[in-house]
Design an enzyme around this catalytic site. Structure first.
Site, PDB file in Angstrom:
ATOM      1  N   ASP A  92      -8.559   6.500  -6.239  1.00  0.00           N
ATOM      2  CA  ASP A  92      -7.889   6.599  -5.456  1.00  0.00           C
ATOM      3  C   ASP A  92      -7.369   5.576  -4.530  1.00  0.00           C
ATOM      4  O   ASP A  92      -5.904   5.222  -3.992  1.00  0.00           O
ATOM      5  CB  ASP A  92      -7.969   8.264  -4.756  1.00  0.00           C
ATOM      6  N   GLY A 104      -9.111  12.896  -7.058  1.00  0.00           N
ATOM      7  CA  GLY A 104      -7.796  12.902  -6.748  1.00  0.00           C
ATOM      8  C   GLY A 104      -7.744  14.237  -7.842  1.00  0.00           C
ATOM      9  O   GLY A 104      -7.100  14.873  -8.171  1.00  0.00           O
ATOM     10  N   GLY A 105      -8.211  14.014  -8.805  1.00  0.00           N
ATOM     11  CA  GLY A 105      -7.866  14.778  -9.930  1.00  0.00           C
ATOM     12  C   GLY A 105      -8.871  16.120 -10.003  1.00  0.00           C
ATOM     13  O   GLY A 105      -8.923  16.408 -11.239  1.00  0.00           O
ATOM     14  N   GLU A 111     -17.490  12.859 -12.877  1.00  0.00           N
ATOM     15  CA  GLU A 111     -16.986  10.870 -12.763  1.00  0.00           C
ATOM     16  C   GLU A 111     -18.178  10.309 -12.178  1.00  0.00           C
ATOM     17  O   GLU A 111     -18.497   9.208 -12.681  1.00  0.00           O
ATOM     18  CB  GLU A 111     -15.356  10.503 -11.761  1.00  0.00           C
ATOM     19  N   LYS A 129      -3.404   1.602  -4.925  1.00  0.00           N
ATOM     20  CA  LYS A 129      -4.842   1.667  -4.568  1.00  0.00           C
ATOM     21  C   LYS A 129      -5.678   0.956  -3.846  1.00  0.00           C
ATOM     22  O   LYS A 129      -6.943   0.603  -3.310  1.00  0.00           O
ATOM     23  CB  LYS A 129      -5.427   1.885  -5.964  1.00  0.00           C
TER      24      LYS A 129
END
Length: 262
Positions: A92, A104-105, A111, A129
């Site tokens: 992001d 953000g996802g 992750e 970004k």
């Protein structure tokens, strides 16, 4: 590539296409989550079909796992892989030292686990970004549902003493309900505007009871591949201290996502 593809999607595609060249047969590969990472998964699927690329993919979310299987990538768990050759993911925000804001996802926990279990982490991104200082993008913090409002109050109290400009914290929603991660947790988004000391903030946040993990990725990313709308690609390697440029050529009539309806 569709002629109707926007410049921002073109930038994401060329970054993903260039990053896919880091992958060789036999590798165990962490597969990120989000719109840019989805381009990467599709590019790898194309190589699997057309070149016979043989890899094991470890996805960072259920969404990525489904996409990877759909394009023909052999999906395994991190427990099966144990350690990865490389992880490729989006971000992001990233700064000049390749520190990141991710989440953000909604998949920041998986992750971060996957990225830190890899020999290298490569981030693919569009130029928007890249920031001088992290914080304009709200910082996601994953928290357990039990007592989340107490955790939120503790976060609000904590950040007042840190080098940030904003103090608003919001519960991430999915429609009229709280967003739920793959691990069954919630996400609090910290609207900090400016993070003066990202390393300190990352350490402090994880000491708060109820916090599972935060979206600051410090000293994890090794390479950033930035795509541009005209096909140019910049590759910055923080370990080598190098920046190089490349260009991705593609046919205007090819749409890599057409078979998936995306």
């Amino acid at each position: 590539m569709s002629a109707d593809l926007s410049p921002i999607d073109t930038a994401k595609f060329v970054a993903a296409k260039r990053a896919s060249a880091f992958i060789e047969s036999g590798m165990k590969v962490g597969l990120g989550t989000g719109s840019t990472a989805a381009w990467l998964v599709q590019c790898l699927g194309e190589r699997v079909r057309n070149e016979g690329l043989s890899i094991k993919g470890v996805p960072t979310s259920s969404r990525t796992a489904e996409l990877a299987r759909n394009v023909g990538i052999d999906v395994i768990s991190l427990d099966e892989a144990r350690w990865l050759d490389i992880t490729i993911d989006g971000a992001d925000e990233f700064d000049g030292e390749l520190n990141l804001i991710k989440g953000g996802g909604g998949a920041l926990l998986q992750e971060k686990i996957v990225a830190t279990a890899s020999d290298r982490m490569v981030v693919i991104a569009d130029p928007s970004k890249h920031v001088q200082t992290l914080g304009a993008f709200p910082l996601p913090v994953e928290v357990i549902p039990f007592g989340w409002q107490t955790t939120k109050a503790l976060l609000e109290e904590t950040i007042t003493a840190l080098d940030v400009l904003g103090d608003q914290i919001t519960l991430r929603m999915n429609g009229d309900r709280a967003y739920v991660t793959d691990e069954g947790n919630h996400i609090l988004d910290l609207h900090l505007k400016h993070i003066g000391n990202a390393r300190q903030l990352a350490l402090v946040l994880n000491q708060i009871p109820g916090v599972v993990e935060n979206g600051l990725f410090i000293d994890i990313c090794d390479i950033v591949v930035v795509g541009h709308g005209d096909g140019r690609v910049e590759i910055q390697d923080i370990n080598e201290g190098t920046t190089e440029e490349d260009r991705i050529e593609f046919a205007e009539t090819i749409n890599l996502f057409s078979d998936l309806g995306e």
